[in-house]
Design a protein around this motif. Structure first.
Motif, mmCIF file in Angstrom:
data_model
loop_
_atom_site.group_PDB
_atom_site.id
_atom_site.type_symbol
_atom_site.label_atom_id
_atom_site.label_comp_id
_atom_site.label_asym_id
_atom_site.label_seq_id
_atom_site.Cartn_x
_atom_site.Cartn_y
_atom_site.Cartn_z
ATOM 1 N N TYR A 183 3.139 9.195 -10.138
ATOM 2 C CA TYR A 183 2.544 10.006 -11.202
ATOM 3 C C TYR A 183 1.676 11.114 -11.141
ATOM 4 O O TYR A 183 1.670 11.994 -11.989
ATOM 5 C CB TYR A 183 1.126 9.231 -10.840
ATOM 6 C CG TYR A 183 -0.116 9.189 -12.383
ATOM 7 C CD1 TYR A 183 0.906 8.718 -13.700
ATOM 8 C CD2 TYR A 183 -1.228 9.891 -11.969
ATOM 9 C CE1 TYR A 183 -0.055 9.117 -14.590
ATOM 10 C CE2 TYR A 183 -2.090 10.284 -13.250
ATOM 11 C CZ TYR A 183 -1.639 10.109 -14.084
ATOM 12 O OH TYR A 183 -1.947 10.246 -15.341
ATOM 13 N N ASP A 184 1.083 11.802 -10.491
ATOM 14 C CA ASP A 184 0.810 13.289 -10.310
ATOM 15 C C ASP A 184 2.063 14.372 -10.353
ATOM 16 O O ASP A 184 1.420 14.715 -10.853
ATOM 17 C CB ASP A 184 -0.036 13.128 -8.467
ATOM 18 C CG ASP A 184 -1.506 12.396 -7.787
ATOM 19 O OD1 ASP A 184 -2.423 11.792 -9.157
ATOM 20 O OD2 ASP A 184 -1.995 12.006 -7.348
ATOM 21 N N ARG A 185 2.897 13.955 -9.164
ATOM 22 C CA ARG A 185 3.798 14.767 -9.679
ATOM 23 C C ARG A 185 4.294 15.382 -11.372
ATOM 24 O O ARG A 185 4.452 16.177 -11.419
ATOM 25 C CB ARG A 185 4.787 14.930 -8.690
ATOM 26 C CG ARG A 185 4.969 14.993 -7.406
ATOM 27 C CD ARG A 185 6.014 14.996 -6.144
ATOM 28 N NE ARG A 185 6.903 14.063 -6.308
ATOM 29 C CZ ARG A 185 7.384 12.962 -5.607
ATOM 30 N NH1 ARG A 185 7.816 13.596 -4.083
ATOM 31 N NH2 ARG A 185 8.076 12.001 -5.228
ATOM 32 N N VAL A 186 4.254 13.673 -11.842
ATOM 33 C CA VAL A 186 4.510 13.383 -13.227
ATOM 34 C C VAL A 186 3.786 14.468 -13.900
ATOM 35 O O VAL A 186 4.081 15.794 -15.252
ATOM 36 C CB VAL A 186 4.970 11.988 -13.935
ATOM 37 C CG1 VAL A 186 5.357 12.595 -14.809
ATOM 38 C CG2 VAL A 186 6.096 11.465 -12.990
ATOM 39 N N ARG A 187 2.487 13.943 -13.691
ATOM 40 C CA ARG A 187 1.329 14.874 -14.607
ATOM 41 C C ARG A 187 1.390 16.197 -14.203
ATOM 42 O O ARG A 187 1.118 17.622 -15.614
ATOM 43 C CB ARG A 187 0.442 14.246 -14.305
ATOM 44 C CG ARG A 187 -1.346 15.110 -15.109
ATOM 45 C CD ARG A 187 -2.578 14.425 -14.260
ATOM 46 N NE ARG A 187 -2.614 14.759 -13.019
ATOM 47 C CZ ARG A 187 -3.305 14.208 -12.365
ATOM 48 N NH1 ARG A 187 -3.435 12.486 -12.340
ATOM 49 N NH2 ARG A 187 -3.567 14.531 -11.066
ATOM 50 N N GLU A 220 0.756 -1.082 0.029
ATOM 51 C CA GLU A 220 -0.095 -0.005 -0.001
ATOM 52 C C GLU A 220 0.553 1.127 -0.239
ATOM 53 O O GLU A 220 0.771 2.548 -1.090
ATOM 54 C CB GLU A 220 -0.747 -0.249 1.368
ATOM 55 C CG GLU A 220 -2.381 1.076 1.160
ATOM 56 C CD GLU A 220 -2.708 0.727 2.141
ATOM 57 O OE1 GLU A 220 -3.814 1.728 2.652
ATOM 58 O OE2 GLU A 220 -2.911 -0.152 3.121
ATOM 59 N N SER A 221 1.326 1.274 0.927
ATOM 60 C CA SER A 221 2.829 2.490 0.532
ATOM 61 C C SER A 221 3.564 2.155 -0.475
ATOM 62 O O SER A 221 3.894 3.749 -0.873
ATOM 63 C CB SER A 221 4.174 1.994 2.080
ATOM 64 O OG SER A 221 4.817 3.161 2.316
ATOM 65 N N GLN A 222 3.801 1.399 -1.536
ATOM 66 C CA GLN A 222 4.136 1.547 -2.585
ATOM 67 C C GLN A 222 3.344 2.041 -3.775
ATOM 68 O O GLN A 222 3.797 2.500 -4.417
ATOM 69 C CB GLN A 222 5.102 0.003 -2.750
ATOM 70 C CG GLN A 222 6.141 -0.363 -2.541
ATOM 71 C CD GLN A 222 7.282 -1.942 -2.743
ATOM 72 O OE1 GLN A 222 6.189 -2.292 -2.744
ATOM 73 N NE2 GLN A 222 7.703 -1.892 -1.777
ATOM 74 N N PHE A 223 2.416 1.174 -3.140
ATOM 75 C CA PHE A 223 1.213 1.931 -4.225
ATOM 76 C C PHE A 223 0.858 3.833 -4.237
ATOM 77 O O PHE A 223 0.604 4.375 -5.232
ATOM 78 C CB PHE A 223 0.177 1.076 -4.257
ATOM 79 C CG PHE A 223 -1.099 2.116 -4.624
ATOM 80 C CD1 PHE A 223 -1.197 1.488 -6.419
ATOM 81 C CD2 PHE A 223 -2.002 2.799 -3.877
ATOM 82 C CE1 PHE A 223 -2.170 2.603 -7.342
ATOM 83 C CE2 PHE A 223 -3.531 3.269 -5.531
ATOM 84 C CZ PHE A 223 -3.085 2.545 -6.477
ATOM 85 N N LEU A 224 0.889 3.980 -3.151
ATOM 86 C CA LEU A 224 0.621 5.361 -2.528
ATOM 87 C C LEU A 224 1.935 6.972 -2.929
ATOM 88 O O LEU A 224 1.728 7.315 -3.676
ATOM 89 C CB LEU A 224 0.195 5.889 -1.657
ATOM 90 C CG LEU A 224 -0.565 5.266 -0.521
ATOM 91 C CD1 LEU A 224 -0.962 5.419 1.162
ATOM 92 C CD2 LEU A 224 -1.894 6.066 -1.032
ATOM 93 N N ASN A 225 3.010 6.042 -2.528
ATOM 94 C CA ASN A 225 4.544 6.490 -3.267
ATOM 95 C C ASN A 225 4.380 6.708 -5.118
ATOM 96 O O ASN A 225 4.919 7.962 -6.216
ATOM 97 C CB ASN A 225 5.957 5.901 -3.283
ATOM 98 C CG ASN A 225 6.099 6.076 -1.641
ATOM 99 O OD1 ASN A 225 5.987 6.805 -1.237
ATOM 100 N ND2 ASN A 225 6.894 5.159 -1.537
ATOM 101 N N VAL A 226 3.603 5.817 -5.432
ATOM 102 C CA VAL A 226 3.891 5.231 -7.520
ATOM 103 C C VAL A 226 2.752 6.699 -7.330
ATOM 104 O O VAL A 226 2.796 7.584 -8.503
ATOM 105 C CB VAL A 226 3.180 3.716 -7.366
ATOM 106 C CG1 VAL A 226 3.026 4.148 -9.146
ATOM 107 C CG2 VAL A 226 4.426 3.427 -7.395
ATOM 108 N N SER A 227 1.287 6.350 -6.569
ATOM 109 C CA SER A 227 0.643 7.123 -7.141
ATOM 110 C C SER A 227 1.101 9.239 -7.372
ATOM 111 O O SER A 227 0.080 9.899 -8.050
ATOM 112 C CB SER A 227 -0.729 6.501 -6.309
ATOM 113 O OG SER A 227 -1.368 7.695 -6.771
ATOM 114 N N ASN A 228 1.644 8.897 -6.089
ATOM 115 C CA ASN A 228 1.684 10.061 -5.697
ATOM 116 C C ASN A 228 3.524 11.121 -6.580
ATOM 117 O O ASN A 228 3.399 11.991 -7.663
ATOM 118 C CB ASN A 228 2.596 10.421 -4.513
ATOM 119 C CG ASN A 228 1.930 10.725 -2.949
ATOM 120 O OD1 ASN A 228 0.437 10.887 -3.487
ATOM 121 N ND2 ASN A 228 2.565 10.363 -2.138
#
Length: 127
Positions: free
Chosen positions: A36-40, A26-34
């Protein structure tokens, strides 16, 4: 009971391990999601910056084109003025030569003067 306790403890430990693993995922998923948001967001910022830069460059090009047209107009006016002045000077020089030749011929006598006057006028392009 010890056996059951061990088994129960084993299940609890297994559940704890599964929970820890789930938390990690879950922590890794949140990191990936964050990320992704930063890249966007960064892509959006880059796009906005590119639009501003393009507008700025287009405005600069228009300004420089206007300056070039203005300078070209000034140079054309100077060139035309120089041509006109040169033409005027050449015309004045031709008049002086014509007058000088006519006066020189008049001083040589009437018959010779008329003959040479016609020759001089033909050379100057007037009859």
């Amino acid at each position: 009971m010890i056996y059951l306790g061990y088994a129960v403890n084993g299940i609890e430990e297994k559940d704890n391990i599964n929970c820890d693993r789930h938390d990690q995922i879950e922590s890794q998923f949140l990191n990936v999601s964050n990320n992704y948001d930063r890249v966007r967001n960064l892509k959006h910022e880059i796009q906005q910056s590119e639009e501003k830069v393009v507008q700025s460059i287009e405005e600069e090009i228009k300004t420089k084109e206007h300056r070039i047209k203005t300078i070209s107009g000034i140079l054309d006016a100077i060139q035309e003025s120089t041509r006109s002045e040169t033409f005027t000077q050449q015309r004045q020089q031709l008049r002086k030569m014509k007058i000088t030749n006519i006066n020189r011929l008049n001083n040589q006598g009437p018959k010779l003067a008329v003959r040479h006057k016609k020759i001089a006028l033909r050379q100057l392009g007037t009859t």
